[in-house]
Design a protein around this motif. Structure first.
Motif, PDB file in Angstrom:
ATOM      1  N   UNK A   3       0.320 -14.636   4.531  1.00 21.63           N
ATOM      2  CA  UNK A   3       1.483 -13.850   4.112  1.00 21.63           C
ATOM      3  C   UNK A   3       1.473 -12.414   4.601  1.00 21.63           C
ATOM      4  N   UNK A   4       0.380 -11.968   5.219  1.00 17.84           N
ATOM      5  CA  UNK A   4       0.400 -10.637   5.833  1.00 17.84           C
ATOM      6  C   UNK A   4       0.681  -9.520   4.853  1.00 17.84           C
ATOM      7  N   UNK A   5       1.712  -8.731   5.140  1.00 19.14           N
ATOM      8  CA  UNK A   5       1.995  -7.541   4.348  1.00 19.14           C
ATOM      9  C   UNK A   5       2.994  -7.780   3.216  1.00 19.14           C
ATOM     10  N   UNK A   6       3.315  -9.030   2.950  1.00 24.25           N
ATOM     11  CA  UNK A   6       4.003  -9.364   1.713  1.00 24.25           C
ATOM     12  C   UNK A   6       5.518  -9.344   1.719  1.00 24.25           C
ATOM     13  N   UNK A   7       6.138  -9.209   2.876  1.00 22.17           N
ATOM     14  CA  UNK A   7       7.605  -9.061   2.886  1.00 22.17           C
ATOM     15  C   UNK A   7       8.321 -10.279   2.296  1.00 22.17           C
ATOM     16  N   UNK A   8       7.832 -11.481   2.577  1.00 22.80           N
ATOM     17  CA  UNK A   8       8.469 -12.682   2.046  1.00 22.80           C
ATOM     18  C   UNK A   8       8.116 -12.910   0.581  1.00 22.80           C
ATOM     19  N   UNK A   9       6.878 -12.631   0.232  1.00 18.53           N
ATOM     20  CA  UNK A   9       6.442 -12.790  -1.159  1.00 18.53           C
ATOM     21  C   UNK A   9       7.223 -11.875  -2.088  1.00 18.53           C
ATOM     22  N   UNK A  10       7.428 -10.649  -1.672  1.00 16.64           N
ATOM     23  CA  UNK A  10       8.164  -9.687  -2.489  1.00 16.64           C
ATOM     24  C   UNK A  10       9.614 -10.126  -2.653  1.00 16.64           C
ATOM     25  N   UNK A  11      10.220 -10.578  -1.573  1.00 16.89           N
ATOM     26  CA  UNK A  11      11.609 -11.038  -1.662  1.00 16.89           C
ATOM     27  C   UNK A  11      11.725 -12.215  -2.632  1.00 16.89           C
ATOM     28  N   UNK A  12      10.834 -13.195  -2.505  1.00 22.84           N
ATOM     29  CA  UNK A  12      10.888 -14.367  -3.377  1.00 22.84           C
ATOM     30  C   UNK A  12      10.681 -13.975  -4.834  1.00 22.84           C
ATOM     31  N   UNK A  13       9.763 -13.062  -5.075  1.00 25.82           N
ATOM     32  CA  UNK A  13       9.516 -12.604  -6.436  1.00 25.82           C
ATOM     33  C   UNK A  13      10.761 -11.936  -7.019  1.00 25.82           C
ATOM     34  N   UNK A  14      11.470 -11.182  -6.194  1.00 18.18           N
ATOM     35  CA  UNK A  14      12.710 -10.540  -6.651  1.00 18.18           C
ATOM     36  C   UNK A  14      13.772 -11.575  -7.014  1.00 18.18           C
ATOM     37  N   UNK A  15      13.672 -12.769  -6.458  1.00 17.67           N
ATOM     38  CA  UNK A  15      14.610 -13.850  -6.765  1.00 17.67           C
ATOM     39  C   UNK A  15      14.172 -14.661  -7.981  1.00 17.67           C
ATOM     40  N   UNK A  53      -3.822  -6.444   4.550  1.00 15.89           N
ATOM     41  CA  UNK A  53      -2.526  -7.047   4.279  1.00 15.89           C
ATOM     42  C   UNK A  53      -2.215  -7.045   2.795  1.00 15.89           C
ATOM     43  N   UNK A  54      -3.210  -7.358   1.978  1.00 15.41           N
ATOM     44  CA  UNK A  54      -3.017  -7.352   0.526  1.00 15.41           C
ATOM     45  C   UNK A  54      -2.645  -5.960   0.030  1.00 15.41           C
ATOM     46  N   UNK A  55      -3.329  -4.941   0.528  1.00 16.79           N
ATOM     47  CA  UNK A  55      -3.031  -3.562   0.113  1.00 16.79           C
ATOM     48  C   UNK A  55      -1.573  -3.221   0.398  1.00 16.79           C
ATOM     49  N   UNK A  56      -1.124  -3.563   1.614  1.00 18.70           N
ATOM     50  CA  UNK A  56       0.263  -3.268   1.989  1.00 18.70           C
ATOM     51  C   UNK A  56       1.242  -4.087   1.145  1.00 18.70           C
ATOM     52  N   UNK A  57       0.896  -5.342   0.864  1.00 17.36           N
ATOM     53  CA  UNK A  57       1.765  -6.203   0.061  1.00 17.36           C
ATOM     54  C   UNK A  57       1.911  -5.658  -1.360  1.00 17.36           C
ATOM     55  N   UNK A  58       0.822  -5.195  -1.925  1.00 22.52           N
ATOM     56  CA  UNK A  58       0.883  -4.649  -3.277  1.00 22.52           C
ATOM     57  C   UNK A  58       1.689  -3.354  -3.313  1.00 22.52           C
ATOM     58  N   UNK A  59       1.566  -2.561  -2.261  1.00 21.26           N
ATOM     59  CA  UNK A  59       2.361  -1.335  -2.180  1.00 21.26           C
ATOM     60  C   UNK A  59       3.854  -1.658  -2.093  1.00 21.26           C
ATOM     61  N   UNK A  60       4.195  -2.680  -1.303  1.00 16.82           N
ATOM     62  CA  UNK A  60       5.588  -3.076  -1.163  1.00 16.82           C
ATOM     63  C   UNK A  60       6.124  -3.646  -2.474  1.00 16.82           C
ATOM     64  N   UNK A  61       5.306  -4.436  -3.159  1.00 23.04           N
ATOM     65  CA  UNK A  61       5.718  -5.002  -4.446  1.00 23.04           C
ATOM     66  C   UNK A  61       5.971  -3.907  -5.477  1.00 23.04           C
ATOM     67  N   UNK A  62       5.084  -2.920  -5.510  1.00 18.35           N
ATOM     68  CA  UNK A  62       5.253  -1.807  -6.447  1.00 18.35           C
ATOM     69  C   UNK A  62       6.521  -1.021  -6.125  1.00 18.35           C
ATOM     70  N   UNK A  63       6.759  -0.820  -4.845  1.00 16.77           N
ATOM     71  CA  UNK A  63       7.947  -0.096  -4.398  1.00 16.77           C
ATOM     72  C   UNK A  63       9.225  -0.810  -4.832  1.00 16.77           C
ATOM     73  N   UNK A  64       9.193  -2.145  -4.854  1.00 16.57           N
ATOM     74  CA  UNK A  64      10.383  -2.917  -5.197  1.00 16.57           C
ATOM     75  C   UNK A  64      10.336  -3.478  -6.620  1.00 16.57           C
TER      76      UNK A  64
END
Length: 204
Positions: free
Chosen positions: A42-54, A67-78
């Motif tokens: 899942x890399x930097x989480x762009x798809x995971x974050x979108x799905x979670x928002x849904x 990748x996890x660090x960036x994904x968590x930052x993106x999740x927190x941001x959104x």
């Protein structure tokens, strides 16, 4: 491979952007997915974050700790939370028939691809889905003309329509095609590429 991905993901910018993959977004909406979704590589989480928002319960993993660090930052941001794990598939001991869907978005494995796919398919509940977008074997020639589209140069890591016909047993094929698309995803997926797209529904 772990070092390669850590080096790519440790940069400030998101290597493939912050927006979800277009096919991923389209498929979630088309299938009205809900429940529990697994996202390998899942890399930097762009798809995971979108799905979670849904409202989808996301479990993602990747070999890259950066990748996890960036994904968590993106999740927190959104303003969402995701279950993101680090390590190869075998490490996580996922339960059989425990996921409603599996999304393989540019998930190109350097070894044992067929075995991994068989093991992943066993995690999906009956009537659940697997959907995939990945570079086709023909993308090598596209990449030679334009390296900015990215993708592996190792033929064994790429996909073909013929391969996908037999990859996921006990799945009804809803979509299977090789398609030329224009990628515009961050710094590393840009230009005309050849991809395989697949959607399958588990019958048993």
């Amino acid at each position: 491979m772990e070092e390669f991905w850590n080096n790519r993901y440790k940069e400030k910018e998101y290597a493939y952007g912050e927006k979800p993959n277009a096919f991923f977004k389209e498929t979630i909406e088309k299938l009205k997915l809900n429940g529990k979704l697994q996202l390998p590589a899942e890399g930097e989480g762009r798809n995971a974050v979108y799905a979670s928002k849904k409202g989808i319960d996301v479990v993602a993993f990747d070999i890259s700790s950066e990748g996890k660090i960036k994904a968590q930052e993106l999740a927190e941001k959104q303003n969402v939370t995701i279950d993101y794990r680090v390590g190869e598939f075998e490490k996580h001991n996922f339960e059989l028939n425990s996921f409603d869907a599996l999304g393989l978005i540019f998930a190109h494995f350097p070894k044992n691809k067929t075995i991994l796919h068989e093991q992943m398919a066993e995690l999906i509940k009956p009537n659940g889905y697997i959907f995939l977008e990945g570079f086709s074997a023909n993308n090598i020639s596209y990449r030679e003309r334009n390296p900015k589209i990215g993708g592996p140069t190792n033929l064994e890591m790429l996909y073909t329509v013929e391969e996908m016909k037999t990859t996921f047993k006990n799945f009804e094929v809803i979509l299977l095609e090789e398609k030329e698309i224009k990628l515009n995803e961050g710094s590393f997926h840009n230009g005309i590429a050849s991809v395989i797209r697949y959607i399958g529904k588990k019958t048993t």
